[in-house]
Design a protein around this motif. Structure first.
Motif, PDB file in Angstrom:
ATOM      1  N   ASP A 106     -16.192  -7.119  14.606  1.00 21.46           N
ATOM      2  CA  ASP A 106     -15.859  -8.480  14.183  1.00 21.46           C
ATOM      3  C   ASP A 106     -14.375  -8.758  14.391  1.00 21.46           C
ATOM      4  OD1 ASP A 106     -18.386  -9.206  13.456  1.00 21.46           O
ATOM      5  OD2 ASP A 106     -17.927  -9.567  11.354  1.00 21.46           O
ATOM      6  N   GLU A 107     -14.048 -10.029  14.415  1.00 22.08           N
ATOM      7  CA  GLU A 107     -12.657 -10.449  14.559  1.00 22.08           C
ATOM      8  C   GLU A 107     -11.833  -9.936  13.380  1.00 22.08           C
ATOM      9  OE1 GLU A 107     -10.042 -14.555  14.924  1.00 22.08           O
ATOM     10  OE2 GLU A 107     -12.219 -14.663  15.022  1.00 22.08           O
ATOM     11  N   PRO A 108     -10.681  -9.311  13.653  1.00 27.06           N
ATOM     12  CA  PRO A 108      -9.838  -8.801  12.568  1.00 27.06           C
ATOM     13  C   PRO A 108      -8.981  -9.911  11.956  1.00 27.06           C
ATOM     14  CG  PRO A 108      -8.831  -8.312  14.660  1.00 27.06           C
ATOM     15  CD  PRO A 108     -10.168  -8.965  14.964  1.00 27.06           C
ATOM     16  N   LYS A 112      -8.647  -4.752  10.457  1.00 28.48           N
ATOM     17  CA  LYS A 112     -10.026  -4.595  10.912  1.00 28.48           C
ATOM     18  C   LYS A 112     -11.040  -4.735   9.773  1.00 28.48           C
ATOM     19  CE  LYS A 112      -8.932  -1.790  14.885  1.00 28.48           C
ATOM     20  NZ  LYS A 112      -9.164  -0.555  15.615  1.00 28.48           N
ATOM     21  N   ASN A 113     -12.174  -5.331  10.114  1.00 30.07           N
ATOM     22  CA  ASN A 113     -13.296  -5.431   9.189  1.00 30.07           C
ATOM     23  C   ASN A 113     -13.841  -4.024   8.989  1.00 30.07           C
ATOM     24  OD1 ASN A 113     -16.062  -5.744   8.233  1.00 30.07           O
ATOM     25  ND2 ASN A 113     -15.819  -7.920   8.686  1.00 30.07           N
ATOM     26  N   VAL A 114     -14.022  -3.599   7.747  1.00 29.00           N
ATOM     27  CA  VAL A 114     -14.442  -2.223   7.476  1.00 29.00           C
ATOM     28  C   VAL A 114     -15.948  -2.027   7.627  1.00 29.00           C
ATOM     29  CG1 VAL A 114     -12.458  -1.738   6.008  1.00 29.00           C
ATOM     30  CG2 VAL A 114     -14.576  -2.530   4.976  1.00 29.00           C
ATOM     31  N   ASP A 115     -16.715  -3.103   7.586  1.00 26.52           N
ATOM     32  CA  ASP A 115     -18.162  -2.998   7.705  1.00 26.52           C
ATOM     33  C   ASP A 115     -18.661  -3.313   9.114  1.00 26.52           C
ATOM     34  OD1 ASP A 115     -18.637  -2.366   4.936  1.00 26.52           O
ATOM     35  OD2 ASP A 115     -18.156  -4.457   4.499  1.00 26.52           O
ATOM     36  N   TYR A 116     -18.012  -4.231   9.771  1.00 23.39           N
ATOM     37  CA  TYR A 116     -18.420  -4.692  11.101  1.00 23.39           C
ATOM     38  C   TYR A 116     -17.230  -4.523  12.045  1.00 23.39           C
ATOM     39  CZ  TYR A 116     -21.869  -6.849   8.058  1.00 23.39           C
ATOM     40  OH  TYR A 116     -22.829  -7.069   7.090  1.00 23.39           O
ATOM     41  N   ILE A 145       0.857  -1.181   0.000  1.00 23.26           N
ATOM     42  CA  ILE A 145       0.000   0.000   0.000  1.00 23.26           C
ATOM     43  C   ILE A 145       0.892   1.230   0.000  1.00 23.26           C
ATOM     44  CG2 ILE A 145      -1.882   1.224   1.167  1.00 23.26           C
ATOM     45  CD1 ILE A 145      -2.591  -1.660   0.172  1.00 23.26           C
ATOM     46  N   GLU A 146       0.967   1.871  -1.161  1.00 16.59           N
ATOM     47  CA  GLU A 146       1.785   3.075  -1.329  1.00 16.59           C
ATOM     48  C   GLU A 146       3.222   2.874  -0.847  1.00 16.59           C
ATOM     49  OE1 GLU A 146      -0.317   6.400   0.381  1.00 16.59           O
ATOM     50  OE2 GLU A 146      -2.068   6.052  -0.882  1.00 16.59           O
ATOM     51  N   GLY A 147       3.787   1.719  -1.176  1.00 16.12           N
ATOM     52  CA  GLY A 147       5.176   1.434  -0.854  1.00 16.12           C
ATOM     53  C   GLY A 147       5.415   0.828   0.521  1.00 16.12           C
ATOM     54  N   MET A 148       4.379   0.706   1.324  1.00 17.63           N
ATOM     55  CA  MET A 148       4.487   0.074   2.647  1.00 17.63           C
ATOM     56  C   MET A 148       3.919  -1.343   2.555  1.00 17.63           C
ATOM     57  SD  MET A 148       5.858   2.290   4.743  1.00 17.63           S
ATOM     58  CE  MET A 148       5.465   1.544   6.302  1.00 17.63           C
ATOM     59  N   LEU A 149       4.598  -2.292   3.177  1.00 15.96           N
ATOM     60  CA  LEU A 149       4.141  -3.681   3.150  1.00 15.96           C
ATOM     61  C   LEU A 149       3.335  -4.018   4.391  1.00 15.96           C
ATOM     62  CD1 LEU A 149       7.315  -5.525   1.845  1.00 15.96           C
ATOM     63  CD2 LEU A 149       5.301  -4.814   0.555  1.00 15.96           C
ATOM     64  N   TYR A 150       2.258  -4.774   4.172  1.00 18.63           N
ATOM     65  CA  TYR A 150       1.401  -5.243   5.255  1.00 18.63           C
ATOM     66  C   TYR A 150       1.134  -6.724   5.018  1.00 18.63           C
ATOM     67  CZ  TYR A 150       0.749  -0.278   5.900  1.00 18.63           C
ATOM     68  OH  TYR A 150       0.977   1.065   6.093  1.00 18.63           O
ATOM     69  N   ALA A 151       1.292  -7.520   6.056  1.00 20.89           N
ATOM     70  CA  ALA A 151       1.090  -8.963   5.940  1.00 20.89           C
ATOM     71  C   ALA A 151      -0.029  -9.395   6.883  1.00 20.89           C
ATOM     72  CB  ALA A 151       2.367  -9.707   6.274  1.00 20.89           C
ATOM     73  N   ALA A 152      -0.904 -10.244   6.367  1.00 20.24           N
ATOM     74  CA  ALA A 152      -2.023 -10.754   7.160  1.00 20.24           C
ATOM     75  C   ALA A 152      -2.182 -12.239   6.885  1.00 20.24           C
ATOM     76  CB  ALA A 152      -3.311 -10.018   6.790  1.00 20.24           C
ATOM     77  N   ALA A 153      -2.773 -12.924   7.842  1.00 20.91           N
ATOM     78  CA  ALA A 153      -3.101 -14.331   7.622  1.00 20.91           C
ATOM     79  C   ALA A 153      -4.062 -14.406   6.437  1.00 20.91           C
ATOM     80  CB  ALA A 153      -3.745 -14.921   8.868  1.00 20.91           C
ATOM     81  N   ASN A 154      -3.813 -15.332   5.539  1.00 20.76           N
ATOM     82  CA  ASN A 154      -4.676 -15.512   4.376  1.00 20.76           C
ATOM     83  C   ASN A 154      -5.831 -16.441   4.746  1.00 20.76           C
ATOM     84  OD1 ASN A 154      -5.752 -15.475   1.838  1.00 20.76           O
ATOM     85  ND2 ASN A 154      -4.174 -16.718   0.897  1.00 20.76           N
ATOM     86  N   TYR A 187     -11.745  -6.127   4.627  1.00 18.67           N
ATOM     87  CA  TYR A 187     -10.782  -5.831   5.693  1.00 18.67           C
ATOM     88  C   TYR A 187      -9.784  -4.772   5.246  1.00 18.67           C
ATOM     89  CZ  TYR A 187     -12.664 -10.142   7.544  1.00 18.67           C
ATOM     90  OH  TYR A 187     -13.523 -11.108   8.002  1.00 18.67           O
ATOM     91  N   ASN A 188      -9.459  -3.868   6.160  1.00 19.36           N
ATOM     92  CA  ASN A 188      -8.391  -2.899   5.930  1.00 19.36           C
ATOM     93  C   ASN A 188      -7.085  -3.641   6.158  1.00 19.36           C
ATOM     94  OD1 ASN A 188      -6.286  -0.976   6.597  1.00 19.36           O
ATOM     95  ND2 ASN A 188      -7.892   0.565   6.570  1.00 19.36           N
ATOM     96  N   VAL A 189      -6.244  -3.750   5.122  1.00 15.15           N
ATOM     97  CA  VAL A 189      -5.023  -4.538   5.241  1.00 15.15           C
ATOM     98  C   VAL A 189      -3.932  -3.841   6.046  1.00 15.15           C
ATOM     99  CG1 VAL A 189      -5.435  -5.891   3.158  1.00 15.15           C
ATOM    100  CG2 VAL A 189      -4.120  -3.773   3.004  1.00 15.15           C
TER     101      VAL A 189
END
Length: 103
Positions: free
Chosen positions: A83-85, A76-80, A33-42, A70-72
């Motif tokens: 909810d569990e992130p 966080k869930n963007v609608d709820y 995201i704009e040159g920054m890396l974010y890692a999340a469980a798939n 989800y906002n990566v």
């Protein structure tokens, strides 16, 4: 003790893109995201499906199975918001390689 795991070449994940990878058997989606890396469980917390197969629009990844978004950058869930992130991991570029930190 946490350790950094090499998962991809930095050039494989240009800004605005994501890539599904594995780190020691763990499915992970890495987003740039704009040159920054974010890692999340798939793994979508809603139903356990591979959220990384969905579309990434700006910083929002939408699960293709049930539409949970989800906002990566935060997980966080963007609608709820209650909810569990997504489970998040630190990510970095080291020697032109993407690394993810596992606990």
């Amino acid at each position: 003790m946490a350790k950094w795991i090499d998962v991809a070449a930095a050039s494989d994940i240009p800004p605005g893109q994501k890539r599904c990878v594995e780190a020691e058997g763990r499915p992970i989606v890495v987003s740039n995201i704009e040159g920054m890396l974010y890692a999340a469980a798939n793994v979508c917390p809603h139903a356990g499906m591979p959220v990384g197969e969905g579309d990434l629009v700006k910083d929002v990844l939408t699960c293709p199975y049930h539409g949970y978004a989800y906002n990566v950058t935060t997980g966080k869930n963007v609608d709820y918001v209650d909810d569990e992130p997504l489970a998040m991991y630190a990510a970095r570029i080291e020697n032109d390689r993407v690394e993810v930190e596992l606990p």
